[in-house]
Write an enzyme that holds these catalytic residues in place. Structure first.
Site, short mmCIF file in Angstrom:
data_model
loop_
_atom_site.label_atom_id
_atom_site.label_comp_id
_atom_site.label_asym_id
_atom_site.label_seq_id
_atom_site.Cartn_x
_atom_site.Cartn_y
_atom_site.Cartn_z
N TRP A 103 16.67 34.34 -9.70
CA TRP A 103 15.57 33.52 -10.08
C TRP A 103 15.33 33.50 -11.67
O TRP A 103 14.90 32.41 -12.08
CB TRP A 103 14.12 33.79 -9.29
CG TRP A 103 14.35 33.69 -7.73
CD1 TRP A 103 14.52 34.38 -6.84
CD2 TRP A 103 14.54 32.16 -7.51
NE1 TRP A 103 14.48 33.78 -5.63
CE2 TRP A 103 14.65 32.32 -5.85
CE3 TRP A 103 14.50 30.97 -7.95
CZ2 TRP A 103 14.85 31.36 -5.16
CZ3 TRP A 103 14.61 29.93 -7.01
CH2 TRP A 103 14.84 30.08 -5.71
N ASP A 173 6.61 35.28 -13.51
CA ASP A 173 7.04 34.60 -12.42
C ASP A 173 6.80 35.70 -11.36
O ASP A 173 7.73 36.60 -11.39
CB ASP A 173 8.55 33.98 -12.32
CG ASP A 173 8.88 33.57 -10.97
OD1 ASP A 173 7.90 33.62 -10.02
OD2 ASP A 173 10.01 33.07 -10.54
N LYS A 197 4.44 32.44 -0.21
CA LYS A 197 4.92 33.73 0.01
C LYS A 197 3.55 34.52 0.62
O LYS A 197 3.00 34.57 1.72
CB LYS A 197 5.69 34.55 -0.80
CG LYS A 197 6.95 33.70 -1.23
CD LYS A 197 7.86 34.01 -2.08
CE LYS A 197 8.98 33.08 -2.59
NZ LYS A 197 9.91 32.87 -1.70
#
Ligand code: PMP
Length: 362
Positions: A103, A173, A197
Protein backbone atom coordinates in the site's frame (compact mmCIF):
# COMPACT_ATOMS: atom_id res chain seq x y z
CA UNK A 1 -29.54 -13.85 14.08
CA UNK A 2 -28.39 -17.22 12.79
CA UNK A 3 -26.04 -18.25 10.05
CA UNK A 4 -23.40 -15.56 10.57
CA UNK A 5 -20.06 -17.11 9.64
CA UNK A 6 -16.68 -16.16 11.08
CA UNK A 7 -15.59 -13.67 8.42
CA UNK A 8 -11.85 -12.91 8.36
CA UNK A 9 -12.02 -10.84 5.18
CA UNK A 10 -9.49 -8.01 4.84
CA UNK A 11 -12.12 -5.48 3.84
CA UNK A 12 -14.96 -5.11 3.21
CA UNK A 13 -15.26 -7.18 6.33
CA UNK A 14 -17.15 -8.04 9.50
CA UNK A 15 -19.09 -5.08 10.87
CA UNK A 16 -20.79 -4.83 14.26
CA UNK A 17 -23.97 -6.92 14.10
CA UNK A 18 -25.82 -4.38 16.26
CA UNK A 19 -25.11 -1.64 13.72
CA UNK A 20 -26.36 -3.83 10.86
CA UNK A 21 -29.51 -4.74 12.75
CA UNK A 22 -30.27 -1.11 13.62
CA UNK A 23 -29.84 -0.15 9.97
CA UNK A 24 -32.09 -3.02 8.93
CA UNK A 25 -34.81 -1.97 11.39
CA UNK A 26 -35.00 1.59 10.09
CA UNK A 27 -34.03 1.01 6.49
CA UNK A 28 -37.33 1.21 4.63
CA UNK A 29 -39.01 3.87 6.72
CA UNK A 30 -36.44 6.14 8.30
CA UNK A 31 -37.81 7.54 11.57
CA UNK A 32 -41.37 7.69 10.29
CA UNK A 33 -40.48 9.75 7.21
CA UNK A 34 -42.14 7.24 4.90
CA UNK A 35 -38.95 6.76 2.91
CA UNK A 36 -35.47 5.41 3.47
CA UNK A 37 -32.57 7.69 4.31
CA UNK A 38 -30.88 6.97 0.98
CA UNK A 39 -33.98 8.18 -0.87
CA UNK A 40 -33.91 11.62 0.76
CA UNK A 41 -32.09 14.78 -0.16
CA UNK A 42 -28.64 14.99 1.36
CA UNK A 43 -29.50 18.58 2.28
CA UNK A 44 -32.68 17.65 4.13
CA UNK A 45 -33.07 17.70 7.92
CA UNK A 46 -32.70 13.94 8.45
CA UNK A 47 -29.47 13.46 6.57
CA UNK A 48 -27.85 16.68 7.75
CA UNK A 49 -28.45 15.51 11.32
CA UNK A 50 -26.89 12.12 10.53
CA UNK A 51 -23.83 13.68 8.88
CA UNK A 52 -23.28 16.24 11.63
CA UNK A 53 -23.56 13.60 14.31
CA UNK A 54 -21.16 11.27 12.48
CA UNK A 55 -18.60 14.07 12.13
CA UNK A 56 -18.72 15.16 15.75
CA UNK A 57 -18.75 11.58 17.04
CA UNK A 58 -15.79 10.72 14.81
CA UNK A 59 -13.70 13.48 16.35
CA UNK A 60 -14.77 12.53 19.85
CA UNK A 61 -14.30 8.78 19.43
CA UNK A 62 -10.92 9.09 17.73
CA UNK A 63 -9.79 11.72 20.27
CA UNK A 64 -9.04 14.28 17.57
CA UNK A 65 -7.94 17.77 18.68
CA UNK A 66 -10.10 20.79 17.90
CA UNK A 67 -7.88 22.16 15.15
CA UNK A 68 -8.70 19.25 12.82
CA UNK A 69 -11.67 18.86 10.47
CA UNK A 70 -13.13 15.57 9.38
CA UNK A 71 -14.05 15.07 5.72
CA UNK A 72 -16.17 12.32 4.17
CA UNK A 73 -14.95 11.82 0.61
CA UNK A 74 -15.53 9.40 -2.22
CA UNK A 75 -12.80 7.58 -4.10
CA UNK A 76 -11.61 5.42 -1.20
CA UNK A 77 -8.13 5.58 0.25
CA UNK A 78 -6.74 5.30 -3.25
CA UNK A 79 -7.89 8.79 -4.28
CA UNK A 80 -6.07 10.11 -1.23
CA UNK A 81 -2.83 8.72 -2.68
CA UNK A 82 -3.21 11.50 -5.28
CA UNK A 83 -5.06 14.18 -3.31
CA UNK A 84 -2.40 14.36 -0.60
CA UNK A 85 0.49 15.40 -2.88
CA UNK A 86 -1.78 17.47 -5.15
CA UNK A 87 -2.96 19.57 -2.22
CA UNK A 88 0.02 19.57 0.12
CA UNK A 89 3.11 19.76 -2.08
CA UNK A 90 3.72 23.37 -3.08
CA UNK A 91 6.32 24.06 -5.77
CA UNK A 92 9.83 23.32 -4.50
CA UNK A 93 8.62 21.04 -1.72
CA UNK A 94 9.27 17.30 -1.43
CA UNK A 95 7.29 14.39 -0.09
CA UNK A 96 9.11 11.70 1.91
CA UNK A 97 7.48 8.25 1.83
CA UNK A 98 8.29 5.22 3.97
CA UNK A 99 8.19 2.22 1.65
CA UNK A 100 6.71 -0.43 3.89
CA UNK A 101 4.94 -2.67 1.38
CA UNK A 102 2.15 -2.92 -1.16
CA UNK A 103 0.00 0.00 0.00
CA UNK A 104 2.92 2.35 0.61
CA UNK A 105 4.03 1.50 -2.91
CA UNK A 106 0.62 2.54 -4.22
CA UNK A 107 0.88 5.87 -2.42
CA UNK A 108 4.41 6.43 -3.75
CA UNK A 109 3.44 5.55 -7.32
CA UNK A 110 0.61 8.07 -7.39
CA UNK A 111 2.51 10.80 -5.54
CA UNK A 112 5.30 10.64 -8.13
CA UNK A 113 2.82 11.99 -10.68
CA UNK A 114 2.49 15.19 -8.69
CA UNK A 115 5.72 16.02 -6.93
CA UNK A 116 9.28 15.39 -5.96
CA UNK A 117 9.09 12.19 -3.91
CA UNK A 118 11.86 10.31 -2.12
CA UNK A 119 12.07 7.26 0.13
CA UNK A 120 13.99 7.74 3.39
CA UNK A 121 13.38 4.14 4.48
CA UNK A 122 12.80 1.14 2.27
CA UNK A 123 11.62 -2.17 3.70
CA UNK A 124 12.20 -4.16 0.53
CA UNK A 125 15.61 -5.27 1.85
CA UNK A 126 13.78 -7.13 4.65
CA UNK A 127 11.05 -8.34 2.31
CA UNK A 128 8.68 -5.96 4.13
CA UNK A 129 8.70 -7.99 7.32
CA UNK A 130 9.08 -5.01 9.61
CA UNK A 131 8.49 -1.29 10.03
CA UNK A 132 11.28 1.18 10.83
CA UNK A 133 12.04 2.09 14.43
CA UNK A 134 11.37 5.67 15.46
CA UNK A 135 14.98 6.78 14.98
CA UNK A 136 15.78 4.73 11.89
CA UNK A 137 14.77 7.18 9.19
CA UNK A 138 17.89 9.29 9.19
CA UNK A 139 17.88 12.95 8.23
CA UNK A 140 15.17 14.03 5.86
CA UNK A 141 16.02 16.22 2.87
CA UNK A 142 15.62 20.00 2.89
CA UNK A 143 12.20 21.28 1.81
CA UNK A 144 10.42 18.08 2.86
CA UNK A 145 6.75 18.99 3.37
CA UNK A 146 5.67 15.74 5.06
CA UNK A 147 6.58 12.16 5.78
CA UNK A 148 3.96 9.72 4.55
CA UNK A 149 3.52 6.47 6.45
CA UNK A 150 1.18 3.52 6.05
CA UNK A 151 0.59 2.85 9.72
CA UNK A 152 -0.56 -0.73 9.07
CA UNK A 153 0.21 -2.67 5.90
CA UNK A 154 -2.91 -4.72 5.29
CA UNK A 155 -1.23 -7.25 2.98
CA UNK A 156 2.14 -7.63 4.73
CA UNK A 157 0.62 -7.70 8.22
CA UNK A 158 3.02 -5.15 9.71
CA UNK A 159 2.34 -2.04 11.76
CA UNK A 160 4.32 0.82 13.20
CA UNK A 161 5.07 -0.08 16.80
CA UNK A 162 6.82 3.28 17.34
CA UNK A 163 5.93 6.52 15.59
CA UNK A 164 8.69 8.10 13.48
CA UNK A 165 10.71 10.75 15.26
CA UNK A 166 11.06 13.38 12.55
CA UNK A 167 10.98 17.17 12.25
CA UNK A 168 8.31 17.31 9.56
CA UNK A 169 4.56 16.61 9.89
CA UNK A 170 3.31 13.09 9.27
CA UNK A 171 0.63 12.07 6.81
CA UNK A 172 -0.84 8.67 7.65
CA UNK A 173 -2.74 6.06 5.68
CA UNK A 174 -4.52 4.34 8.56
CA UNK A 175 -7.02 2.42 6.40
CA UNK A 176 -6.57 -0.93 8.06
CA UNK A 177 -6.30 0.22 11.67
CA UNK A 178 -8.65 3.18 11.74
CA UNK A 179 -9.87 3.81 15.29
CA UNK A 180 -8.08 0.75 16.58
CA UNK A 181 -5.34 2.65 18.44
CA UNK A 182 -4.82 6.25 19.55
CA UNK A 183 -2.73 8.49 17.30
CA UNK A 184 -0.20 11.13 18.39
CA UNK A 185 -2.15 13.91 16.69
CA UNK A 186 0.51 16.52 17.36
CA UNK A 187 2.72 14.71 14.83
CA UNK A 188 0.12 14.60 12.05
CA UNK A 189 -1.13 17.13 9.51
CA UNK A 190 -3.42 14.64 7.80
CA UNK A 191 -4.78 11.16 8.41
CA UNK A 192 -6.84 9.20 5.91
CA UNK A 193 -8.28 5.77 5.23
CA UNK A 194 -11.00 3.87 3.46
CA UNK A 195 -14.06 3.12 5.56
CA UNK A 196 -14.52 -0.50 4.56
CA UNK A 197 -12.54 -2.10 7.37
CA UNK A 198 -13.11 -0.63 10.80
CA UNK A 199 -15.63 2.07 9.95
CA UNK A 200 -18.44 0.80 7.74
CA UNK A 201 -19.26 -0.08 4.15
CA UNK A 202 -17.05 0.69 1.15
CA UNK A 203 -17.54 3.90 -0.79
CA UNK A 204 -15.97 6.51 1.46
CA UNK A 205 -12.64 7.77 2.71
CA UNK A 206 -12.53 9.47 6.08
CA UNK A 207 -9.93 12.24 6.22
CA UNK A 208 -8.81 14.25 9.22
CA UNK A 209 -6.96 17.40 8.21
CA UNK A 210 -5.31 20.11 10.32
CA UNK A 211 -7.24 23.32 9.65
CA UNK A 212 -4.16 25.54 9.69
CA UNK A 213 -2.71 23.84 6.60
CA UNK A 214 -5.75 24.50 4.43
CA UNK A 215 -4.63 28.05 3.67
CA UNK A 216 -1.45 26.87 1.98
CA UNK A 217 -3.00 23.96 0.03
CA UNK A 218 -2.77 24.15 -3.76
CA UNK A 219 -5.89 25.27 -5.62
CA UNK A 220 -5.01 24.57 -9.25
CA UNK A 221 -7.09 21.44 -9.71
CA UNK A 222 -10.66 20.27 -10.22
CA UNK A 223 -12.77 21.38 -7.28
CA UNK A 224 -13.61 17.90 -6.02
CA UNK A 225 -9.91 17.32 -5.44
CA UNK A 226 -9.49 20.30 -3.09
CA UNK A 227 -9.49 19.71 0.67
CA UNK A 228 -10.22 23.39 1.39
CA UNK A 229 -13.48 23.22 -0.55
CA UNK A 230 -14.68 20.04 1.15
CA UNK A 231 -13.80 21.52 4.54
CA UNK A 232 -15.59 24.81 3.89
CA UNK A 233 -18.73 22.92 2.78
CA UNK A 234 -18.72 20.38 5.62
CA UNK A 235 -18.29 17.52 3.11
CA UNK A 236 -21.46 18.65 1.29
CA UNK A 237 -19.74 20.17 -1.74
CA UNK A 238 -21.50 17.56 -3.83
CA UNK A 239 -23.71 14.60 -2.96
CA UNK A 240 -21.77 12.81 -0.22
CA UNK A 241 -21.60 9.02 0.28
CA UNK A 242 -24.81 9.00 2.29
CA UNK A 243 -25.14 5.35 3.23
CA UNK A 244 -21.50 4.94 4.33
CA UNK A 245 -21.76 8.10 6.46
CA UNK A 246 -24.97 6.82 8.04
CA UNK A 247 -23.57 3.39 8.87
CA UNK A 248 -20.29 4.91 10.02
CA UNK A 249 -22.30 6.81 12.65
CA UNK A 250 -23.81 3.55 13.86
CA UNK A 251 -20.41 1.82 13.97
CA UNK A 252 -19.02 4.74 15.99
CA UNK A 253 -21.84 4.50 18.50
CA UNK A 254 -21.20 0.78 18.82
CA UNK A 255 -17.52 1.48 19.38
CA UNK A 256 -18.30 4.03 22.09
CA UNK A 257 -20.64 1.52 23.79
CA UNK A 258 -17.76 -1.00 23.86
CA UNK A 259 -15.57 1.49 25.76
CA UNK A 260 -14.13 3.55 22.89
CA UNK A 261 -10.62 3.72 21.56
CA UNK A 262 -8.93 2.34 24.68
CA UNK A 263 -11.19 -0.72 24.63
CA UNK A 264 -10.65 -1.21 20.87
CA UNK A 265 -6.87 -1.07 21.30
CA UNK A 266 -6.91 -3.54 24.19
CA UNK A 267 -9.23 -5.93 22.36
CA UNK A 268 -7.03 -5.82 19.24
CA UNK A 269 -3.94 -6.66 21.30
CA UNK A 270 -5.78 -9.53 22.98
CA UNK A 271 -7.31 -10.98 19.81
CA UNK A 272 -4.12 -10.77 17.75
CA UNK A 273 -2.20 -12.17 20.75
CA UNK A 274 -4.38 -15.30 20.71
CA UNK A 275 -3.42 -15.98 17.07
CA UNK A 276 0.27 -15.09 17.41
CA UNK A 277 0.50 -17.33 20.51
CA UNK A 278 -1.05 -20.17 18.52
CA UNK A 279 1.44 -19.61 15.69
CA UNK A 280 4.43 -19.38 18.04
CA UNK A 281 3.34 -22.44 20.03
CA UNK A 282 3.19 -24.52 16.84
CA UNK A 283 6.97 -24.78 16.69
CA UNK A 284 7.12 -23.68 13.07
CA UNK A 285 4.08 -25.56 11.76
CA UNK A 286 2.56 -22.13 11.24
CA UNK A 287 5.06 -19.46 10.36
CA UNK A 288 4.53 -15.73 10.69
CA UNK A 289 7.26 -14.01 8.66
CA UNK A 290 6.79 -10.69 10.46
CA UNK A 291 9.30 -9.54 13.08
CA UNK A 292 7.66 -9.67 16.51
CA UNK A 293 7.67 -5.93 17.24
CA UNK A 294 6.03 -5.05 13.93
CA UNK A 295 3.24 -7.65 14.03
CA UNK A 296 -0.07 -6.13 13.02
CA UNK A 297 -2.95 -6.25 15.47
CA UNK A 298 -5.42 -6.21 12.56
CA UNK A 299 -4.03 -8.53 9.86
CA UNK A 300 -2.33 -11.70 11.07
CA UNK A 301 -0.39 -13.34 8.24
CA UNK A 302 1.01 -16.88 8.36
CA UNK A 303 2.21 -19.66 6.13
CA UNK A 304 2.11 -23.43 6.30
CA UNK A 305 4.81 -25.77 5.00
CA UNK A 306 3.65 -25.72 1.38
CA UNK A 307 0.85 -24.51 -0.87
CA UNK A 308 -0.95 -27.87 -0.94
CA UNK A 309 -1.20 -27.85 2.82
CA UNK A 310 -2.36 -24.22 2.75
CA UNK A 311 -5.07 -25.12 0.27
CA UNK A 312 -6.25 -27.95 2.51
CA UNK A 313 -6.16 -25.63 5.52
CA UNK A 314 -8.28 -23.02 3.76
CA UNK A 315 -10.78 -25.62 2.50
CA UNK A 316 -11.28 -27.24 5.88
CA UNK A 317 -11.43 -23.84 7.59
CA UNK A 318 -14.26 -22.81 5.27
CA UNK A 319 -16.08 -26.08 6.08
CA UNK A 320 -15.87 -25.01 9.72
CA UNK A 321 -17.38 -21.59 8.79
CA UNK A 322 -14.01 -19.84 9.14
CA UNK A 323 -14.15 -17.77 5.97
CA UNK A 324 -11.82 -15.62 3.84
CA UNK A 325 -8.51 -16.69 5.36
CA UNK A 326 -6.64 -16.70 2.06
CA UNK A 327 -3.71 -14.27 1.92
CA UNK A 328 -3.72 -11.47 -0.64
CA UNK A 329 -3.30 -12.78 -4.18
CA UNK A 330 0.01 -10.92 -4.52
CA UNK A 331 1.71 -12.79 -1.65
CA UNK A 332 -0.28 -16.00 -1.06
CA UNK A 333 -0.31 -17.77 2.31
CA UNK A 334 -3.00 -17.15 4.90
CA UNK A 335 -4.25 -13.98 6.54
CA UNK A 336 -6.75 -13.50 9.33
CA UNK A 337 -8.08 -9.96 9.36
CA UNK A 338 -9.49 -9.27 12.78
CA UNK A 339 -10.79 -5.73 12.78
CA UNK A 340 -12.61 -4.02 15.63
CA UNK A 341 -15.93 -5.76 15.03
CA UNK A 342 -14.44 -9.27 14.94
CA UNK A 343 -15.69 -11.06 18.06
CA UNK A 344 -13.08 -12.62 20.32
CA UNK A 345 -15.08 -15.87 20.12
CA UNK A 346 -14.40 -16.03 16.36
CA UNK A 347 -10.68 -15.58 16.95
CA UNK A 348 -10.79 -18.33 19.56
CA UNK A 349 -12.62 -20.58 17.10
CA UNK A 350 -9.86 -20.00 14.56
CA UNK A 351 -7.11 -20.69 17.10
CA UNK A 352 -8.85 -23.94 18.08
CA UNK A 353 -9.18 -24.95 14.45
CA UNK A 354 -5.49 -24.21 13.83
CA UNK A 355 -4.44 -26.46 16.72
CA UNK A 356 -6.72 -29.28 15.57
CA UNK A 357 -5.57 -28.98 11.96
CA UNK A 358 -1.96 -29.15 13.09
CA UNK A 359 -2.63 -32.33 15.11
CA UNK A 360 -4.49 -33.99 12.25
CA UNK A 361 -2.01 -33.05 9.54
CA UNK A 362 1.42 -33.51 11.05
N1 PMP B 1 -4.33 1.66 1.93
C1 PMP B 1 -4.43 0.54 2.67
C2 PMP B 1 -3.53 0.36 3.85
C3 PMP B 1 -5.37 -0.44 2.31
O1 PMP B 1 -5.46 -1.55 3.03
C4 PMP B 1 -6.21 -0.23 1.19
C5 PMP B 1 -7.27 -1.23 0.78
N2 PMP B 1 -7.18 -2.47 1.26
C6 PMP B 1 -6.05 0.94 0.45
C7 PMP B 1 -5.11 1.87 0.86
C8 PMP B 1 -6.91 1.22 -0.76
O2 PMP B 1 -8.16 1.52 -0.29
P1 PMP B 1 -9.44 1.76 -1.23
O3 PMP B 1 -9.81 0.45 -1.79
O4 PMP B 1 -10.44 2.33 -0.26
O5 PMP B 1 -9.05 2.77 -2.27
Amino acid sequence: MTNRKHNFSAGPCTLPLEALEEAQDEFIDYQGAGMSLIEMSHRGKHFVEVAEEAASLAKEAFEVPGDFSVLFLQGGAMLQFAMVPMNLLNPGQKGAYVHSGSWAKGAITDAREYGDIYIPWDGSGHNFTRMPLSNELGALQDHTRYLHITTNETIGGIRFAEWPDVEVPLVGDVSSEYMARPLPWEKFDLVYGGAQKNLGPAGMAVVFIRNSILESCNRNMGRYLRYDIHQSKDSMFNTPPMFPIYLFGKVLKWMVRQGGLTAMEAAAAEKSGILYDTIDASGGYYDCPVETASRSHMNVVFRLANEDLERKFLEQAAQADLMNLKGHRSVGGCRASIYNAMPKSSVEALARFMREFEQDNH
